[in-house]
Design a protein around this motif. Sequence first.
Motif, PDB file in Angstrom:
ATOM      1  N   LYS A  23       0.826  -1.208   0.000  1.00  0.00           N
ATOM      2  CA  LYS A  23       0.000   0.000   0.000  1.00  0.00           C
ATOM      3  C   LYS A  23       0.862   1.260   0.000  1.00  0.00           C
ATOM      4  O   LYS A  23       0.558   2.227  -0.684  1.00  0.00           O
ATOM      5  CB  LYS A  23      -0.943   0.004   1.194  1.00  0.00           C
ATOM      6  N   ALA A  70       0.935   3.944  -3.030  1.00  0.00           N
ATOM      7  CA  ALA A  70       0.658   5.361  -2.786  1.00  0.00           C
ATOM      8  C   ALA A  70       1.800   6.229  -3.301  1.00  0.00           C
ATOM      9  O   ALA A  70       1.581   7.284  -3.899  1.00  0.00           O
ATOM     10  CB  ALA A  70       0.434   5.600  -1.301  1.00  0.00           C
ATOM     11  N   THR A  76       1.742   6.218  -7.134  1.00  0.00           N
ATOM     12  CA  THR A  76       0.603   7.009  -7.579  1.00  0.00           C
ATOM     13  C   THR A  76       0.886   8.498  -7.431  1.00  0.00           C
ATOM     14  O   THR A  76       0.596   9.281  -8.337  1.00  0.00           O
ATOM     15  CB  THR A  76      -0.659   6.630  -6.782  1.00  0.00           C
ATOM     16  N   SER A 114      -2.710   1.773  -9.755  1.00  0.00           N
ATOM     17  CA  SER A 114      -2.897   0.885  -8.608  1.00  0.00           C
ATOM     18  C   SER A 114      -3.152  -0.559  -9.056  1.00  0.00           C
ATOM     19  O   SER A 114      -2.630  -1.508  -8.475  1.00  0.00           O
ATOM     20  CB  SER A 114      -4.071   1.363  -7.751  1.00  0.00           C
TER      21      SER A 114
END
Length: 72
Positions: free
Chosen positions: A4, A8, A11, A66
């Motif tokens: 995760k 992040a 992204t 993602s």
Amino acid sequence: MNKKTLAAGVTALAVVFTAAACSDSDTGTTAATSTSPASASTPTEQTAAHNDADVMFAQMMIPHHSQAIEMS
């Protein structure tokens, strides 16, 4: 580093690079480009014409990247 956090970070970088690629950083204009029909509109109109599309593109790339991270 968990997935995760990595997603992040990737992204966020994608959004930053997309925004940077869409910005108008060409400050030097020549006489040929200043008289062209494409530059007849004001800089504010040109910027506004690109902002909505840029925001939508960046927002749509977040889930896309993602998903790519999940697949990898």
